[in-house]
Design a protein around this motif. Sequence first.
Motif, short mmCIF file in Angstrom:
data_model
loop_
_atom_site.label_atom_id
_atom_site.label_comp_id
_atom_site.label_asym_id
_atom_site.label_seq_id
_atom_site.Cartn_x
_atom_site.Cartn_y
_atom_site.Cartn_z
N ASP A 79 0.81 -1.23 0.00
CA ASP A 79 0.00 0.00 0.00
C ASP A 79 0.84 1.27 0.00
OD1 ASP A 79 -2.40 -1.53 0.13
OD2 ASP A 79 -2.04 -1.82 2.27
N ILE A 80 1.73 1.41 -0.96
CA ILE A 80 2.52 2.64 -1.08
C ILE A 80 1.64 3.73 -1.69
CG2 ILE A 80 4.55 3.70 -2.14
CD1 ILE A 80 5.74 0.82 -2.25
N PRO A 81 1.47 4.86 -1.02
CA PRO A 81 0.64 5.93 -1.58
C PRO A 81 1.16 6.37 -2.95
CG PRO A 81 1.14 6.36 0.72
CD PRO A 81 1.99 5.20 0.31
N ASP A 82 0.26 6.81 -3.81
CA ASP A 82 0.61 7.19 -5.18
C ASP A 82 1.67 8.28 -5.26
OD1 ASP A 82 -1.17 5.35 -6.16
OD2 ASP A 82 -2.80 6.80 -6.41
N THR A 83 1.70 9.18 -4.30
CA THR A 83 2.63 10.31 -4.35
C THR A 83 3.99 9.97 -3.73
OG1 THR A 83 1.80 11.13 -2.23
CG2 THR A 83 0.77 12.01 -4.25
N MET A 84 4.18 8.71 -3.31
CA MET A 84 5.39 8.35 -2.58
C MET A 84 6.14 7.19 -3.22
SD MET A 84 4.43 9.02 1.31
CE MET A 84 3.29 10.30 1.76
N GLU A 85 7.33 6.92 -2.67
CA GLU A 85 8.18 5.85 -3.17
C GLU A 85 8.67 4.99 -2.01
OE1 GLU A 85 11.40 7.02 -5.78
OE2 GLU A 85 10.37 8.91 -6.18
N ALA A 86 9.01 3.76 -2.32
CA ALA A 86 9.64 2.86 -1.34
C ALA A 86 11.14 2.91 -1.56
CB ALA A 86 9.14 1.44 -1.55
N PHE A 87 11.88 2.78 -0.47
CA PHE A 87 13.33 2.82 -0.54
C PHE A 87 13.86 1.95 0.60
CE2 PHE A 87 17.46 4.78 0.48
CZ PHE A 87 18.05 4.78 -0.79
N THR A 88 15.00 1.32 0.38
CA THR A 88 15.64 0.53 1.44
C THR A 88 16.99 1.14 1.77
OG1 THR A 88 14.55 -1.49 0.71
CG2 THR A 88 16.49 -1.75 2.11
N ILE A 89 17.18 1.46 3.05
CA ILE A 89 18.50 1.85 3.53
C ILE A 89 19.26 0.55 3.74
CG2 ILE A 89 19.82 2.97 5.36
CD1 ILE A 89 17.27 4.63 6.00
N PRO A 90 20.38 0.35 3.01
CA PRO A 90 21.07 -0.94 3.13
C PRO A 90 21.73 -1.11 4.49
CG PRO A 90 22.15 0.48 1.51
CD PRO A 90 20.97 1.24 2.03
N GLU A 91 21.90 -2.37 4.87
CA GLU A 91 22.58 -2.65 6.13
C GLU A 91 24.03 -2.18 6.03
OE1 GLU A 91 24.32 -7.11 5.70
OE2 GLU A 91 22.19 -6.95 6.17
N GLY A 92 24.62 -1.94 7.20
CA GLY A 92 26.02 -1.55 7.21
C GLY A 92 26.41 -0.85 8.49
N LYS A 93 27.66 -0.44 8.52
CA LYS A 93 28.25 0.23 9.69
C LYS A 93 28.06 1.73 9.56
CE LYS A 93 31.78 -1.53 11.39
NZ LYS A 93 32.83 -2.08 12.23
N TYR A 94 27.64 2.35 10.66
CA TYR A 94 27.43 3.79 10.70
C TYR A 94 28.05 4.38 11.96
CZ TYR A 94 24.05 3.86 6.88
OH TYR A 94 23.45 3.77 5.65
N ALA A 95 28.56 5.60 11.81
CA ALA A 95 28.94 6.43 12.96
C ALA A 95 27.72 7.30 13.24
CB ALA A 95 30.16 7.28 12.64
N VAL A 96 27.24 7.27 14.48
CA VAL A 96 26.02 8.02 14.84
C VAL A 96 26.40 9.17 15.76
CG1 VAL A 96 23.71 7.88 15.82
CG2 VAL A 96 24.71 5.87 14.70
N PHE A 97 26.12 10.38 15.30
CA PHE A 97 26.44 11.60 16.02
C PHE A 97 25.16 12.26 16.50
CE2 PHE A 97 29.79 10.83 13.03
CZ PHE A 97 30.96 11.16 13.71
N LEU A 98 25.15 12.71 17.75
CA LEU A 98 24.00 13.45 18.27
C LEU A 98 24.13 14.91 17.86
CD1 LEU A 98 21.45 13.69 20.02
CD2 LEU A 98 22.97 14.05 21.99
N GLN A 99 23.12 15.40 17.17
CA GLN A 99 23.06 16.81 16.77
C GLN A 99 22.12 17.53 17.71
OE1 GLN A 99 24.35 19.13 14.89
NE2 GLN A 99 22.77 20.62 15.29
N LYS A 100 22.66 18.51 18.44
CA LYS A 100 21.84 19.36 19.32
C LYS A 100 21.81 20.76 18.75
CE LYS A 100 22.69 16.92 23.63
NZ LYS A 100 23.09 17.06 25.04
N GLY A 101 20.63 21.33 18.68
CA GLY A 101 20.51 22.70 18.18
C GLY A 101 20.29 22.76 16.68
N LEU A 102 20.64 23.90 16.11
CA LEU A 102 20.27 24.20 14.73
C LEU A 102 21.43 24.14 13.73
CD1 LEU A 102 17.92 27.21 15.53
CD2 LEU A 102 17.29 24.82 15.17
N ASP A 103 22.65 23.91 14.19
CA ASP A 103 23.79 23.98 13.28
C ASP A 103 24.18 22.61 12.72
OD1 ASP A 103 25.89 24.95 11.81
OD2 ASP A 103 27.25 25.19 13.52
#
Length: 155
Positions: A79-103
């Motif tokens: 049931d993908i809405p007509d105006t949208m698309e499906a996408f898969t973020i592939p598995e893998g290693k990521y560095a995750v950074f916390l962003q605080k604020g607006l910069d």
Amino acid sequence: MNPRIVNISAKKVIGMKNSMHHNEHENIVALWKSFMPNRKDIQSVINDEFIAIQVYSEFNKHDKPFNIIACVEVIDFKDIPDTMEAFTIPEGKYAVFLQKGLDAFGLYQRIMSEWLTTSGYEIDNRPHFQVMGEKYKNADPESEEDFYVPIKLRN
């Protein structure tokens, strides 16, 4: 700058996509303004988080356009809405950074110029993305979100 290093499994998302260049930030705002009223049409949403994805053909080429996707994670692609698309973020290693604020731009500059140069990692050719959860407050200096940077060990 101490990111969490995580291995993620593939994530299924549904959302809206737009193409832009690095200096066209108004396209991001326009994309989210289009996506948010239609988000309710997406079935099988996993949680209340929003995900912003950037897909680069060549990450370090600032003159090349890249795709941005405003989306949510889903259980399946039924049931993908007509105006949208499906996408898969592939598995893998990521560095995750916390962003605080607006910069957010400043954080990305520090990741690339400070952390990446001494980390033992390099950018992997997978999507970059941000997860906006319960502490995300649009355009608020107290806002928090997680930046996922795709990495692999440097050769």
